[in-house]
Design a protein around this motif. Structure first.
Motif, PDB file in Angstrom:
ATOM      1  N   GLY A 247       0.812  -1.215   0.000  1.00 19.61           N
ATOM      2  CA  GLY A 247       0.000   0.000   0.000  1.00 19.61           C
ATOM      3  C   GLY A 247       0.842   1.260   0.000  1.00 19.61           C
ATOM      4  N   ARG A 248       1.837   1.287   0.869  1.00 17.15           N
ATOM      5  CA  ARG A 248       2.718   2.467   0.942  1.00 17.15           C
ATOM      6  C   ARG A 248       3.512   2.631  -0.342  1.00 17.15           C
ATOM      7  NH1 ARG A 248       8.233   1.866   3.928  1.00 17.15           N
ATOM      8  NH2 ARG A 248       8.456   0.738   1.963  1.00 17.15           N
ATOM      9  N   ASP A 249       4.056   1.530  -0.858  1.00 20.44           N
ATOM     10  CA  ASP A 249       4.848   1.601  -2.081  1.00 20.44           C
ATOM     11  C   ASP A 249       4.005   2.045  -3.271  1.00 20.44           C
ATOM     12  OD1 ASP A 249       7.049   0.784  -0.673  1.00 20.44           O
ATOM     13  OD2 ASP A 249       6.913  -1.319  -1.292  1.00 20.44           O
ATOM     14  N   ARG A 250       2.759   1.557  -3.336  1.00 25.35           N
ATOM     15  CA  ARG A 250       1.890   1.937  -4.452  1.00 25.35           C
ATOM     16  C   ARG A 250       1.563   3.430  -4.390  1.00 25.35           C
ATOM     17  NH1 ARG A 250      -2.016  -2.374  -4.854  1.00 25.35           N
ATOM     18  NH2 ARG A 250      -0.567  -3.297  -6.347  1.00 25.35           N
ATOM     19  N   LEU A 251       1.343   3.951  -3.203  1.00 27.03           N
ATOM     20  CA  LEU A 251       1.066   5.376  -3.048  1.00 27.03           C
ATOM     21  C   LEU A 251       2.284   6.205  -3.447  1.00 27.03           C
ATOM     22  CD1 LEU A 251      -0.796   7.660  -2.142  1.00 27.03           C
ATOM     23  CD2 LEU A 251       0.035   7.315   0.206  1.00 27.03           C
ATOM     24  N   LEU A 252       3.471   5.770  -3.043  1.00 25.74           N
ATOM     25  CA  LEU A 252       4.701   6.490  -3.393  1.00 25.74           C
ATOM     26  C   LEU A 252       4.933   6.461  -4.904  1.00 25.74           C
ATOM     27  CD1 LEU A 252       7.303   7.954  -2.628  1.00 25.74           C
ATOM     28  CD2 LEU A 252       8.355   5.732  -2.151  1.00 25.74           C
ATOM     29  N   LEU A 253       4.717   5.308  -5.518  1.00 24.34           N
ATOM     30  CA  LEU A 253       4.893   5.194  -6.966  1.00 24.34           C
ATOM     31  C   LEU A 253       3.867   6.044  -7.717  1.00 24.34           C
ATOM     32  CD1 LEU A 253       5.587   1.361  -7.171  1.00 24.34           C
ATOM     33  CD2 LEU A 253       7.172   3.163  -7.883  1.00 24.34           C
ATOM     34  N   LEU A 254       2.645   6.088  -7.188  1.00 24.55           N
ATOM     35  CA  LEU A 254       1.614   6.910  -7.813  1.00 24.55           C
ATOM     36  C   LEU A 254       1.987   8.394  -7.720  1.00 24.55           C
ATOM     37  CD1 LEU A 254      -1.136   6.742  -9.222  1.00 24.55           C
ATOM     38  CD2 LEU A 254      -2.219   6.988  -6.980  1.00 24.55           C
ATOM     39  N   ALA A 255       2.550   8.789  -6.576  1.00 22.98           N
ATOM     40  CA  ALA A 255       2.993  10.182  -6.420  1.00 22.98           C
ATOM     41  C   ALA A 255       4.118  10.507  -7.405  1.00 22.98           C
ATOM     42  CB  ALA A 255       3.459  10.418  -4.986  1.00 22.98           C
ATOM     43  N   LEU A 256       5.047   9.572  -7.604  1.00 19.78           N
ATOM     44  CA  LEU A 256       6.117   9.776  -8.583  1.00 19.78           C
ATOM     45  C   LEU A 256       5.551   9.880 -10.000  1.00 19.78           C
ATOM     46  CD1 LEU A 256       8.965   7.369  -7.390  1.00 19.78           C
ATOM     47  CD2 LEU A 256       9.119   9.848  -7.635  1.00 19.78           C
ATOM     48  N   CYS A 257       4.563   9.050 -10.300  1.00 20.00           N
ATOM     49  CA  CYS A 257       3.931   9.079 -11.617  1.00 20.00           C
ATOM     50  C   CYS A 257       3.242  10.420 -11.847  1.00 20.00           C
ATOM     51  CB  CYS A 257       2.929   7.932 -11.728  1.00 20.00           C
ATOM     52  SG  CYS A 257       2.122   7.823 -13.331  1.00 20.00           S
ATOM     53  N   VAL A 258       2.530  10.913 -10.843  1.00 18.28           N
ATOM     54  CA  VAL A 258       1.853  12.207 -10.960  1.00 18.28           C
ATOM     55  C   VAL A 258       2.873  13.327 -11.133  1.00 18.28           C
ATOM     56  CG1 VAL A 258       0.405  13.881  -9.757  1.00 18.28           C
ATOM     57  CG2 VAL A 258      -0.144  11.466  -9.641  1.00 18.28           C
ATOM     58  N   GLY A 259       3.967  13.275 -10.372  1.00 13.34           N
ATOM     59  CA  GLY A 259       4.985  14.317 -10.472  1.00 13.34           C
ATOM     60  C   GLY A 259       5.632  14.365 -11.842  1.00 13.34           C
ATOM     61  N   THR A 260       6.036  13.200 -12.352  1.00 18.35           N
ATOM     62  CA  THR A 260       6.711  13.159 -13.656  1.00 18.35           C
ATOM     63  C   THR A 260       5.752  13.525 -14.790  1.00 18.35           C
ATOM     64  OG1 THR A 260       6.339  10.759 -13.656  1.00 18.35           O
ATOM     65  CG2 THR A 260       8.530  11.536 -13.023  1.00 18.35           C
ATOM     66  N   ALA A 261       4.563  12.911 -14.793  1.00 19.54           N
ATOM     67  CA  ALA A 261       3.592  13.201 -15.851  1.00 19.54           C
ATOM     68  C   ALA A 261       3.080  14.638 -15.743  1.00 19.54           C
ATOM     69  CB  ALA A 261       2.429  12.219 -15.790  1.00 19.54           C
ATOM     70  N   GLY A 262       2.803  15.085 -14.524  1.00 19.31           N
ATOM     71  CA  GLY A 262       2.273  16.436 -14.331  1.00 19.31           C
ATOM     72  C   GLY A 262       3.244  17.503 -14.776  1.00 19.31           C
ATOM     73  N   ALA A 263       4.520  17.330 -14.451  1.00 15.51           N
ATOM     74  CA  ALA A 263       5.528  18.319 -14.865  1.00 15.51           C
ATOM     75  C   ALA A 263       5.650  18.366 -16.387  1.00 15.51           C
ATOM     76  CB  ALA A 263       6.880  17.965 -14.244  1.00 15.51           C
ATOM     77  N   ALA A 264       5.616  17.189 -17.030  1.00 15.04           N
ATOM     78  CA  ALA A 264       5.725  17.135 -18.495  1.00 15.04           C
ATOM     79  C   ALA A 264       4.520  17.773 -19.164  1.00 15.04           C
ATOM     80  CB  ALA A 264       5.882  15.689 -18.949  1.00 15.04           C
ATOM     81  N   VAL A 265       3.321  17.424 -18.706  1.00 14.99           N
ATOM     82  CA  VAL A 265       2.100  17.949 -19.307  1.00 14.99           C
ATOM     83  C   VAL A 265       1.963  19.442 -19.038  1.00 14.99           C
ATOM     84  CG1 VAL A 265      -0.426  17.826 -19.229  1.00 14.99           C
ATOM     85  CG2 VAL A 265       0.915  15.735 -19.233  1.00 14.99           C
ATOM     86  N   ALA A 266       2.387  19.890 -17.868  1.00 16.70           N
ATOM     87  CA  ALA A 266       2.286  21.304 -17.523  1.00 16.70           C
ATOM     88  C   ALA A 266       3.063  22.178 -18.494  1.00 16.70           C
ATOM     89  CB  ALA A 266       2.789  21.525 -16.089  1.00 16.70           C
ATOM     90  N   VAL A 267       4.188  21.684 -18.994  1.00 10.17           N
ATOM     91  CA  VAL A 267       5.025  22.476 -19.899  1.00 10.17           C
ATOM     92  C   VAL A 267       4.746  22.146 -21.363  1.00 10.17           C
ATOM     93  CG1 VAL A 267       7.399  22.955 -20.625  1.00 10.17           C
ATOM     94  CG2 VAL A 267       6.856  22.763 -18.201  1.00 10.17           C
ATOM     95  N   GLY A 268       4.593  20.854 -21.693  1.00  6.93           N
ATOM     96  CA  GLY A 268       4.470  20.440 -23.083  1.00  6.93           C
ATOM     97  C   GLY A 268       3.058  20.194 -23.556  1.00  6.93           C
ATOM     98  N   GLY A 269       2.072  20.298 -22.667  1.00  3.47           N
ATOM     99  CA  GLY A 269       0.709  19.992 -23.067  1.00  3.47           C
ATOM    100  C   GLY A 269       0.444  18.501 -23.049  1.00  3.47           C
ATOM    101  N   ALA A 270      -0.738  18.131 -23.516  1.00  7.03           N
ATOM    102  CA  ALA A 270      -1.179  16.732 -23.430  1.00  7.03           C
ATOM    103  C   ALA A 270      -0.645  15.926 -24.612  1.00  7.03           C
ATOM    104  CB  ALA A 270      -2.698  16.676 -23.372  1.00  7.03           C
ATOM    105  N   ILE A 271       0.648  15.679 -24.621  1.00  8.87           N
ATOM    106  CA  ILE A 271       1.280  14.891 -25.680  1.00  8.87           C
ATOM    107  C   ILE A 271       0.934  13.420 -25.460  1.00  8.87           C
ATOM    108  CG2 ILE A 271       3.474  14.216 -26.727  1.00  8.87           C
ATOM    109  CD1 ILE A 271       4.613  16.890 -25.788  1.00  8.87           C
ATOM    110  N   GLY A 272       0.250  12.841 -26.432  1.00  7.81           N
ATOM    111  CA  GLY A 272      -0.305  11.502 -26.242  1.00  7.81           C
ATOM    112  C   GLY A 272       0.622  10.377 -26.639  1.00  7.81           C
ATOM    113  N   PHE A 273       0.424   9.225 -26.002  1.00  7.99           N
ATOM    114  CA  PHE A 273       0.978   7.920 -26.371  1.00  7.99           C
ATOM    115  C   PHE A 273       2.466   7.718 -26.066  1.00  7.99           C
ATOM    116  CE2 PHE A 273      -2.811   8.193 -29.086  1.00  7.99           C
ATOM    117  CZ  PHE A 273      -3.422   7.005 -28.735  1.00  7.99           C
ATOM    118  N   VAL A 274       3.207   8.760 -25.717  1.00 13.03           N
ATOM    119  CA  VAL A 274       4.632   8.570 -25.414  1.00 13.03           C
ATOM    120  C   VAL A 274       4.795   7.687 -24.183  1.00 13.03           C
ATOM    121  CG1 VAL A 274       6.780   9.734 -24.767  1.00 13.03           C
ATOM    122  CG2 VAL A 274       5.262  10.774 -26.452  1.00 13.03           C
ATOM    123  N   ALA A 275       3.972   7.935 -23.168  1.00 12.23           N
ATOM    124  CA  ALA A 275       4.048   7.153 -21.929  1.00 12.23           C
ATOM    125  C   ALA A 275       3.667   5.702 -22.151  1.00 12.23           C
ATOM    126  CB  ALA A 275       3.140   7.781 -20.872  1.00 12.23           C
TER     127      ALA A 275
END
Length: 345
Positions: A247-275
């Motif tokens: 449970g703890r690891d999944r929450l931490l990984l989800l936070a990392l996913c949000v941070g990486t994806a959110g930072a990319a989308v915030a600057v580059g927009g909703a670039i699809g399918f790369v992930a």
């Protein structure tokens, strides 16, 4: 002959095994990424010799060419590279965490939340400074993920519930985004549609430094979670049995996913399918172990977005097409192929 190189550091009090194949592939990808940056810096309305670009990077070369490369082309190229790396890392984390090869932030609602928040900002606050758009998009990604996590909670969060709730939230966010665009004036709606397609047009050194900070913090953390992701592939019960706090690891990984994806989308927009695309290519090259898969995925994602931006910037000149058009042209057929391949899974 051993497949691994032993790594030991008394200073860091760490040791491990490095896969030789993964090391070789990662090295080749690093060289390829550097080559794509050089070629992209050389091609444009003003053609520059690639060797001249290398000399400019070393602080030499023609002053006029250096101005074109360093002030106009390189910030955009590096922004594309970092956006691709962050998106691909987010996709690899999500696929490993959920144990589903079809998972990605733009299918699971994370990108949808960022997109809805950004379109809300563009359409309802047209006079507001564009400086606040990345911050708004990041808040949207965080909010959508929090909703997904809360709705998926039932004495813990299972991978299947995260997937189902995430798909539902993504559909809701798309509906909200479409409603906002339809109801907004033409200028705001066209601006929002360009952002939703995904573009690094107009990126400056400020964007590069912002992404570099996020990348320097989040990517090493993601790479360090490779062993945790490997354990998660065994299933929740087995992972718990070998000492993983799922449970703890999944929450931490989800936070990392949000941070990486959110930072990319915030600057580059909703670039699809790369992930979605980059982790699959990396898996074919380095195998399923996340110790090598995560760095390889990040580099492949960076190469894909940088190459796509080069095509959009030069192939249809004087038009400058959004990078998301070309990633979708590649990614959509690949997604259908994955669906076909996993139809009996």
């Amino acid at each position: 002959m051993s497949k691994y190189v032993t790594f030991r550091s008394k200073k860091l009090r760490a040791s491990g095994l490095l896969d030789k194949r993964a090391l070789l592939v990662t090295t080749v990808l690093l060289v390829l990424a550097f080559a794509v940056v050089i070629v992209s810096s050389a091609i444009g309305s003003l053609k520059i010799n690639p060797w001249s670009v290398v000399k400019i990077f070393l602080g030499m070369g023609d002053e006029a060419e250096a101005t074109v490369v360093l002030e106009f082309r390189l910030p955009r190229i590096l922004t594309a590279l970092l956006v691709g790396m962050l998106l691909a890392a987010a996709g690899a984390i999500l696929q490993g965490m959920i144990r589903n090869p079809l998972a990605s932030p733009d299918i699971m609602g994370i990108t949808g939340g960022a997109s809805a928040a950004a379109v809300l900002f563009i359409t309802l606050l047209p006079a507001a400074s564009i400086v606040y758009l990345p911050f708004t998009a990041m808040l949207g990604a965080v909010a959508a993920t929090a909703i997904i996590y809360i709705l998926a909670w039932k004495k813990g969060v299972s991978a299947m519930r995260l997937v189902l709730v995430g798909i539902g939230i993504e559909a809701s966010m798309k509906a909200l985004t479409t409603l906002l665009i339809v109801k907004s004036p033409f200028y705001s709606s066209s601006k929002a549609l360009t952002w939703l397609t995904g573009t690094v047009y107009g990126s400056g050194w400020g964007n590069v430094w912002t992404l570099l900070i996020w990348s320097a913090v989040l990517l090493p953390l993601a790479f360090a979670m490779g062993r945790t992701l490997n354990v998660m592939q065994l299933g929740d019960d087995t992972a718990s049995g070998v000492g993983s706090r799922v449970g703890r690891d999944r929450l931490l990984l989800l936070a990392l996913c949000v941070g990486t994806a959110g930072a990319a989308v915030a600057v580059g927009g909703a670039i699809g399918f790369v992930a979605l695309l980059a982790p699959h290519i990396a898996r074919k090259l380095v195998g399923p172990s996340f110790g090598g898969l995560l760095p390889a995925s990040a580099l492949i994602g960076g190469i894909i977005v940088t190459a796509a931006d080069l095509i959009g910037r030069t192939a249809f000149a004087p038009l400058d097409l959004p990078v998301g058009i070309f990633t979708s042209l590649i990614g959509a057929p690949f997604f259908l192929y994955l669906l076909y391949k996993n139809r009996n899974a």
